[in-house]
Scaffold this active site. Structure first.
Site, PDB file in Angstrom:
ATOM      1  N   LYS A 123       0.784  -0.774   0.158  1.00 33.14           N
ATOM      2  CA  LYS A 123       0.059  -0.005  -0.030  1.00 33.14           C
ATOM      3  C   LYS A 123       0.877   1.303  -0.140  1.00 33.14           C
ATOM      4  O   LYS A 123       0.206   2.025  -0.337  1.00 33.14           O
ATOM      5  CB  LYS A 123      -0.651   0.156   1.032  1.00 33.14           C
ATOM      6  CG  LYS A 123      -2.007  -1.617   1.630  1.00 33.14           C
ATOM      7  CD  LYS A 123      -2.836  -1.774   0.123  1.00 33.14           C
ATOM      8  CE  LYS A 123      -4.069  -1.012   0.118  1.00 33.14           C
ATOM      9  NZ  LYS A 123      -4.746  -1.088  -1.015  1.00 33.14           N
TER      10      LYS A 123
HETATM   11  N1  PMP Z   1      -3.135  -7.330   2.771  1.00 37.39           N
HETATM   12  C1  PMP Z   1      -2.670  -6.430   3.606  1.00 37.39           C
HETATM   13  C2  PMP Z   1      -2.164  -6.810   4.656  1.00 37.39           C
HETATM   14  C3  PMP Z   1      -3.229  -5.433   3.023  1.00 37.39           C
HETATM   15  O1  PMP Z   1      -3.104  -4.822   4.623  1.00 37.39           O
HETATM   16  C4  PMP Z   1      -4.986  -5.130   2.283  1.00 37.39           C
HETATM   17  C5  PMP Z   1      -4.684  -4.042   1.717  1.00 37.39           C
HETATM   18  N2  PMP Z   1      -5.806  -3.318   3.111  1.00 37.39           N
HETATM   19  C6  PMP Z   1      -4.193  -5.875   1.396  1.00 37.39           C
HETATM   20  C7  PMP Z   1      -3.765  -6.938   2.001  1.00 37.39           C
HETATM   21  C8  PMP Z   1      -4.712  -6.183   0.295  1.00 37.39           C
HETATM   22  O2  PMP Z   1      -4.855  -4.986  -0.666  1.00 37.39           O
HETATM   23  P1  PMP Z   1      -5.503  -4.333  -1.655  1.00 37.39           P
HETATM   24  O3  PMP Z   1      -6.406  -2.998  -0.990  1.00 37.39           O
HETATM   25  O4  PMP Z   1      -5.327  -3.533  -2.886  1.00 37.39           O
HETATM   26  O5  PMP Z   1      -6.872  -4.991  -2.438  1.00 37.39           O
END
Ligand code: PMP
Length: 375
Positions: A76
């Site tokens: 992120k």
């Molecule tokens: N895994 C973790 C530990 C995350 O913090 C996130 C982000 N919320 C994700 C997966 C998924 O990413 P996305 O928001 O791009 O779907």
């Protein structure tokens, strides 16, 4: 004593290794001198998981995209930086302004890191479920942190999303235009960061040959950004989405029916609503993950591959192994798993045997007796 020689001084310089003992490692990063740490967001390594492949009888090449090696420790960071850069370009924000975001923590860390470097004030609104480790990193980065009840539905007045909105309105009432929510749930630069970055890098790292790619979904920015680029450049590649039991992101909808409570321990994935940036039809197939197998696989990634990842990495790896079997990937084919964050976020959670045992995710260790060499 005991025949140890390490305290003996070197008699002569000739006892030092001669020049032909030195090894120059191949240079991997051309950008190791940075203007700011933000230059260390993106361009993460792809690592061949040879030991895990052997353990699970996997014949294809299984690779991990190590997003935990980004500057702030997660995938992120890419969107935190990109959303701020784009808002700056559009003249919407200026240093000194407030950047407010509802997040499960990693977007918060990515934003807070960028805010620290660029001189913005940062307010992060995060459900109670998220780890103390994330909270403490955010605090150290100078962010103000507001916690909301984990059980609040996304549209409830006390949810992290509603609370962020309320803070923004209050700040803007005092000082118009000073507070902004970049909003990862609707901001097009969330998936675009992965279309331009994550996916492009993977395709280059595998010389354009990607046969299967697995990513867990929270906002869905990662999987949708990747899916769009992959469909353009590797149209035969299967894109697999991972959604925890207790969440409703998977398709078809019947997959989301469950008998237990909606709560699950893995952080950052799954939701009780479909975020705008998650276009679920870009995903070829969805797999559901469960806590126990997710944490087991995360621990195996750590123990067998030295990959210091977080819990959602295990969710994706568990489902990747299932998908590789289901689609019969063969020798020479390439499968990629996205590893979103680092064990740093979960030191007091799934890294702890006590925490794992208390939740029934593992058996109590049989013996904690010292091995013979410490006696
Ligand atoms: N895994 C973790 C530990 C995350 O913090 C996130 C982000 N919320 C994700 C997966 C998924 O990413 P996305 O928001 O791009 O779907």
């Amino acid at each position: 004593p005991h025949g140890c020689t390490y305290l003996k001084p070197l008699e002569t310089q000739s006892e030092l290794p001669s020049p032909h003992h030195h090894v120059k490692k191949e240079e991997r990063h051309s950008n190791t001198r940075c203007e700011t740490i933000l230059d260390m967001i993106g361009n993460t390594p792809l690592v061949h998981l040879k030991n895990l492949s052997q353990d699970y009888g996997i014949k294809c090449n299984l690779y991990a995209k190590c997003e935990y090696l980004n500057a702030g420790g997660s995938v992120k960071d890419r969107i935190g930086l990109r959303m701020i850069e784009e808002a700056e370009k559009a003249g919407q924000i200026k240093p000194g302004d407030y950047i407010i975001e509802p997040t499960s923590g990693n977007t918060g860390i990515g934003l807070a890191l960028t805010c620290a470097v660029k001189g913005y004030k940062c307010i992060i609104v995060m459900p109670e479920k998220m780890s103390k480790e994330k909270n403490d990193v955010l605090k150290a980065l100078g962010a103000t942190i507001i916690r909301t009840p984990t059980s609040a539905a996304f549209d409830a007045p006390n949810s992290h999303i509603s609370e962020a909105q309320r803070i923004k309105e209050r700040l803007n009432a005092e000082n118009p235009g000073c507070a902004h929510i970049l909003d990862q749930y609707t901001n097009p630069y969330n998936p675009i960061a992965h279309y331009d970055g994550t996916a492009e890098e993977i395709i280059n790292q595998l010389n354009g040959k990607v046969d299967l790619i697995v990513s867990a979904a929270g906002t869905g920015g990662t999987i949708c950004g990747i899916a769009r680029k992959i469909k353009e450049k590797c149209p035969d590649c299967k894109v697999i989405g991972v959604d925890p039991v207790g969440s409703i992101l998977a398709l078809p909808d019947q997959m989301n029916e469950f008998s237990g409570p909606g709560f699950y321990e893995v952080e950052g994935i799954g939701y009780d609503f479909i975020p705008t940036v998650l276009d679920r039809f870009h995903v070829d197939a969805w797999f559901k993950s469960i806590d126990k197998e997710s944490f087991k696989l995360s621990r195996q990634l750590i123990k067998r591959e030295g990959i210091l990842c977080g819990g959602s990495s295990g969710s994706s790896t568990y489902c990747a192994i299932e998908a590789i079997k289901k689609y019969g990937l063969k020798e020479g084919q390439n499968a990629v798993i996205i590893l979103p964050d680092s064990i740093r976020n979960y030191m007091t959670k799934f890294l702890s045997d006590e925490w794992m045992v208390a939740r029934g995710f593992m058996e109590a260790p049989i013996s904690d007796k010292d091995p013979w060499w410490t006696n």
